[in-house]
Design a protein around this motif. Structure first.
Motif, PDB file in Angstrom:
ATOM      1  N   THR B   6      58.909  19.590  10.149  1.00 16.95           N
ATOM      2  CA  THR B   6      58.926  18.923   8.837  1.00 16.95           C
ATOM      3  C   THR B   6      59.624  17.565   8.903  1.00 16.95           C
ATOM      4  O   THR B   6      59.394  16.720   8.047  1.00 16.95           O
ATOM      5  CB  THR B   6      59.625  19.812   7.796  1.00 16.95           C
ATOM      6  OG1 THR B   6      60.865  20.262   8.333  1.00 16.95           O
ATOM      7  CG2 THR B   6      58.764  21.008   7.441  1.00 16.95           C
ATOM      8  N   ASP B   7      60.468  17.334   9.903  1.00 26.54           N
ATOM      9  CA  ASP B   7      61.090  16.010  10.063  1.00 26.54           C
ATOM     10  C   ASP B   7      60.026  14.915  10.124  1.00 26.54           C
ATOM     11  O   ASP B   7      60.227  13.811   9.611  1.00 26.54           O
ATOM     12  CB  ASP B   7      61.909  15.941  11.363  1.00 26.54           C
ATOM     13  CG  ASP B   7      63.219  16.701  11.255  1.00 26.54           C
ATOM     14  OD1 ASP B   7      63.511  17.223  10.157  1.00 26.54           O
ATOM     15  OD2 ASP B   7      63.937  16.789  12.268  1.00 26.54           O
ATOM     16  N   ASP B   8      58.907  15.235  10.778  1.00 33.83           N
ATOM     17  CA  ASP B   8      57.856  14.226  10.915  1.00 33.83           C
ATOM     18  C   ASP B   8      57.161  13.949   9.583  1.00 33.83           C
ATOM     19  O   ASP B   8      56.801  12.807   9.294  1.00 33.83           O
ATOM     20  CB  ASP B   8      56.829  14.663  11.969  1.00 33.83           C
ATOM     21  CG  ASP B   8      57.388  14.542  13.375  1.00 33.83           C
ATOM     22  OD1 ASP B   8      58.225  13.643  13.597  1.00 33.83           O
ATOM     23  OD2 ASP B   8      57.013  15.339  14.246  1.00 33.83           O
ATOM     24  N   TYR B   9      56.957  15.000   8.776  1.00 33.35           N
ATOM     25  CA  TYR B   9      56.398  14.766   7.436  1.00 33.35           C
ATOM     26  C   TYR B   9      57.325  13.854   6.637  1.00 33.35           C
ATOM     27  O   TYR B   9      56.890  12.901   5.992  1.00 33.35           O
ATOM     28  CB  TYR B   9      56.217  16.095   6.686  1.00 33.35           C
ATOM     29  CG  TYR B   9      54.974  16.870   7.091  1.00 33.35           C
ATOM     30  CD1 TYR B   9      53.737  16.243   7.173  1.00 33.35           C
ATOM     31  CD2 TYR B   9      55.038  18.233   7.350  1.00 33.35           C
ATOM     32  CE1 TYR B   9      52.595  16.951   7.523  1.00 33.35           C
ATOM     33  CE2 TYR B   9      53.906  18.952   7.704  1.00 33.35           C
ATOM     34  CZ  TYR B   9      52.685  18.305   7.785  1.00 33.35           C
ATOM     35  OH  TYR B   9      51.562  19.017   8.129  1.00 33.35           O
ATOM     36  N   ARG B  10      58.604  14.132   6.701  1.00 31.77           N
ATOM     37  CA  ARG B  10      59.565  13.318   5.943  1.00 31.77           C
ATOM     38  C   ARG B  10      59.555  11.870   6.449  1.00 31.77           C
ATOM     39  O   ARG B  10      59.544  10.929   5.661  1.00 31.77           O
ATOM     40  CB  ARG B  10      60.968  13.917   6.037  1.00 31.77           C
ATOM     41  CG  ARG B  10      61.960  13.205   5.129  1.00 31.77           C
ATOM     42  CD  ARG B  10      63.291  13.902   5.085  1.00 31.77           C
ATOM     43  NE  ARG B  10      63.853  14.040   6.434  1.00 31.77           N
ATOM     44  CZ  ARG B  10      64.981  14.685   6.714  1.00 31.77           C
ATOM     45  NH1 ARG B  10      65.656  15.268   5.760  1.00 31.77           N
ATOM     46  NH2 ARG B  10      65.426  14.756   7.946  1.00 31.77           N
ATOM     47  N   ALA B  52      53.134  20.156   3.770  1.00 33.35           N
ATOM     48  CA  ALA B  52      53.197  18.699   3.579  1.00 33.35           C
ATOM     49  C   ALA B  52      53.543  18.347   2.140  1.00 33.35           C
ATOM     50  O   ALA B  52      54.253  17.371   1.873  1.00 33.35           O
ATOM     51  CB  ALA B  52      51.861  18.065   3.977  1.00 33.35           C
ATOM     52  N   ALA B  53      53.040  19.155   1.189  1.00 34.07           N
ATOM     53  CA  ALA B  53      53.269  18.866  -0.234  1.00 34.07           C
ATOM     54  C   ALA B  53      54.756  18.915  -0.578  1.00 34.07           C
ATOM     55  O   ALA B  53      55.213  18.208  -1.480  1.00 34.07           O
ATOM     56  CB  ALA B  53      52.494  19.849  -1.100  1.00 34.07           C
ATOM     57  N   LYS B  54      55.508  19.720   0.154  1.00 34.38           N
ATOM     58  CA  LYS B  54      56.952  19.781  -0.106  1.00 34.38           C
ATOM     59  C   LYS B  54      57.613  18.419   0.112  1.00 34.38           C
ATOM     60  O   LYS B  54      58.708  18.178  -0.379  1.00 34.38           O
ATOM     61  CB  LYS B  54      57.609  20.815   0.808  1.00 34.38           C
ATOM     62  CG  LYS B  54      57.331  22.242   0.387  1.00 34.38           C
ATOM     63  CD  LYS B  54      58.024  23.221   1.316  1.00 34.38           C
ATOM     64  CE  LYS B  54      57.612  24.644   0.961  1.00 34.38           C
ATOM     65  NZ  LYS B  54      57.885  25.577   2.062  1.00 34.38           N
ATOM     66  N   PHE B  55      56.943  17.561   0.882  1.00 36.11           N
ATOM     67  CA  PHE B  55      57.492  16.229   1.153  1.00 36.11           C
ATOM     68  C   PHE B  55      56.697  15.149   0.419  1.00 36.11           C
ATOM     69  O   PHE B  55      56.832  13.961   0.713  1.00 36.11           O
ATOM     70  CB  PHE B  55      57.515  15.972   2.668  1.00 36.11           C
ATOM     71  CG  PHE B  55      58.412  16.945   3.372  1.00 36.11           C
ATOM     72  CD1 PHE B  55      59.757  16.663   3.547  1.00 36.11           C
ATOM     73  CD2 PHE B  55      57.930  18.180   3.787  1.00 36.11           C
ATOM     74  CE1 PHE B  55      60.606  17.578   4.161  1.00 36.11           C
ATOM     75  CE2 PHE B  55      58.764  19.100   4.394  1.00 36.11           C
ATOM     76  CZ  PHE B  55      60.110  18.806   4.583  1.00 36.11           C
ATOM     77  N   GLY B  56      55.825  15.565  -0.492  1.00 37.31           N
ATOM     78  CA  GLY B  56      55.051  14.603  -1.278  1.00 37.31           C
ATOM     79  C   GLY B  56      53.950  13.933  -0.496  1.00 37.31           C
ATOM     80  O   GLY B  56      53.507  12.838  -0.849  1.00 37.31           O
ATOM     81  N   LEU B  57      53.502  14.572   0.579  1.00 31.14           N
ATOM     82  CA  LEU B  57      52.471  13.953   1.423  1.00 31.14           C
ATOM     83  C   LEU B  57      51.154  14.725   1.274  1.00 31.14           C
ATOM     84  O   LEU B  57      51.045  15.871   1.709  1.00 31.14           O
ATOM     85  CB  LEU B  57      52.929  13.974   2.886  1.00 31.14           C
ATOM     86  CG  LEU B  57      52.087  13.174   3.882  1.00 31.14           C
ATOM     87  CD1 LEU B  57      52.096  11.687   3.549  1.00 31.14           C
ATOM     88  CD2 LEU B  57      52.609  13.388   5.311  1.00 31.14           C
ATOM     89  N   LEU B 218      54.673   7.961  13.682  1.00 31.96           N
ATOM     90  CA  LEU B 218      54.805   6.692  12.961  1.00 31.96           C
ATOM     91  C   LEU B 218      54.109   5.539  13.672  1.00 31.96           C
ATOM     92  O   LEU B 218      54.400   4.376  13.415  1.00 31.96           O
ATOM     93  CB  LEU B 218      56.295   6.356  12.763  1.00 31.96           C
ATOM     94  CG  LEU B 218      57.078   7.324  11.884  1.00 31.96           C
ATOM     95  CD1 LEU B 218      58.494   6.815  11.646  1.00 31.96           C
ATOM     96  CD2 LEU B 218      56.385   7.546  10.547  1.00 31.96           C
ATOM     97  N   ALA B 219      53.172   5.857  14.563  1.00 33.21           N
ATOM     98  CA  ALA B 219      52.517   4.801  15.337  1.00 33.21           C
ATOM     99  C   ALA B 219      51.790   3.792  14.437  1.00 33.21           C
ATOM    100  O   ALA B 219      51.725   2.607  14.770  1.00 33.21           O
ATOM    101  CB  ALA B 219      51.530   5.412  16.339  1.00 33.21           C
ATOM    102  N   VAL B 220      51.248   4.245  13.308  1.00 31.61           N
ATOM    103  CA  VAL B 220      50.524   3.301  12.443  1.00 31.61           C
ATOM    104  C   VAL B 220      51.487   2.319  11.762  1.00 31.61           C
ATOM    105  O   VAL B 220      51.260   1.098  11.806  1.00 31.61           O
ATOM    106  CB  VAL B 220      49.625   4.047  11.435  1.00 31.61           C
ATOM    107  CG1 VAL B 220      48.998   3.058  10.453  1.00 31.61           C
ATOM    108  CG2 VAL B 220      48.528   4.807  12.183  1.00 31.61           C
TER     109      VAL B 220
END
Ligand SMILES: [Zn+2]
Lengths: 90, 262
Positions: B6-10, B52-57, B218-220
């Motif tokens: 989840t760190d990556d989603y955040r 993902a929704a937990k992080f607003g994504l 975060l490559a983009v």
């Protein structure tokens, strides 16, 4: 961008990569061992890079690609190794 | 992203990512049965969107049997038969990532079956092109399959992982091209910007790999930084990293972004 601006951005990084490449070639040459198709392919790619102004990246990739056009009978591995082994036997 | 914490989603949300699109891919090992894929499709369409929704994504996905597991045609046929029941789920964008891995006859057969599925179900298509020495040949074979089938409009199909030796082949035939940014292999941000400057940004996009190997979610956003370094203005960068994916994906009616992000 102007050539000078691109050199300001990338020159030191490219110089460092060029030295890494030179040191890699020295390292492999110092080591004993058998011939390896990857080594031959690498040299072919270096030659293509020098001979392909304007299309050096594509030239290197082409030189390291399987040039055949027919599907292989069966996939015996999932991995790619970065050079076409067929070069060694052709 | 089934392979990520989840760190990556955040981190993606904090960096300004508006959505994540996750293709069905290889798990790093072969599944032992079609039931393994059934569970995986459930994970992609139920569990990951919630996570993902937990992080607003907003989370979207593509479904298929990936080319690395396509050597067993019978297994592939069983998996392909499972897919239609998942296609109506709200986060499914289409069929992908189909394609080739080692360019074998069976991989090609399974590719044809999945192109047929996409055509019959009127789905968008995401195509994986092989790695390294297999990419050029594989890209040509894939383009031949799509041409021979003829039912997938090129504008509804993205050919992913293009590099300098394949990008023109893809764009010349009217397809979208994806440049996958990787720290070690495939394409760097600087090379992606080179291709954009040479071929224009009309049907190109950049994506990050977020798989089991060394890859950077975060490559983009990092590539956006590279575009800025190369003197491109904010409007162009926004069109390229946000507008282009949105334009392609909006061909699927289910692709909707929250108002604030759109
Ligand atoms: Zn892929």
């Amino acid at each position: 961008m102007q050539r000078r601006q691109l050199l300001d951005l990338y020159y030191l990084e490219a110089r460092s990569k060029l030295l890494d490449l030179a040191a890699f070639l020295d390292r492999v040459e110092r080591a004993p061992g058998e011939a390896d198709f990857r080594w031959d392919a690498f040299h072919a790619a270096l030659a293509r890079m020098q001979a392909s102004p304007g299309g050096r990246a594509a030239g290197v990739l082409d030189a390291l690609s399987d040039p055949t056009t027919e599907p292989i009978p069966v996939a015996t591995t999932k991995a790619a190794c970065g050079a076409w082994p067929g070069n060694a036997v052709s | 992203m089934v392979s990520r914490t989840t760190d990556d989603y955040r981190a993606m949300v904090v960096a300004g990512c508006a959505a994540v699109c996750e293709p069905a891919f290889w798990a790093g090992f072969d599944r032992s049965s079609a039931a393994g894929f059934y569970d995986y499709f459930g994970q992609l369409t139920e569990h990951e969107p919630r996570r993902a929704a937990k992080f607003g994504l907003p989370h979207f996905c593509w479904l298929c049997i990936n080319p690395k597991e396509a050597e067993d045609v019978q297994l592939a046929q069983e998996v392909i038969a499972l897919i239609p029941q998942f296609l109506s789920r709200p986060n499914v964008l289409g069929i992908g990532e189909i394609g080739l891995n080692k360019n074998s006859r069976n991989e090609l057969k399974v590719l044809e079956l999945q192109v047929d599925l996409a055509a019959r179900q009127d789905q968008l298509v995401l195509v994986h092109t092989p790695h390294l020495e297999d990419k050029l040949k594989g890209t040509r074979l894939i383009l031949d399959v799509l041409r021979a089938d003829g039912r997938i409009p090129p504008g509804r199909c993205l050919i992913d992982h293009v590099e300098e030796h394949t990008v023109k082949l893809v764009l010349d035939r009217g397809f979208w091209g994806g440049m996958t940014l990787y720290p070690e292999s495939k394409c760097t941000a600087a090379r992606a910007v080179d291709m954009i400057e040479q071929y224009g940004g009309e049907r190109l996009w950049m994506n990050s790999a977020c798989d089991w190997g060394v890859s950077v979610p975060l490559a983009v956003p990092y590539a956006a930084q590279e575009l800025r370094r190369r003197g491109h203005d904010a409007g162009m960068i926004d069109r390229l990293i946000y507008g282009n994916p949105k334009r392609f994906l909006s061909q699927c009616a289910k692709f909707r972004l929250p108002e604030a992000a759109s």
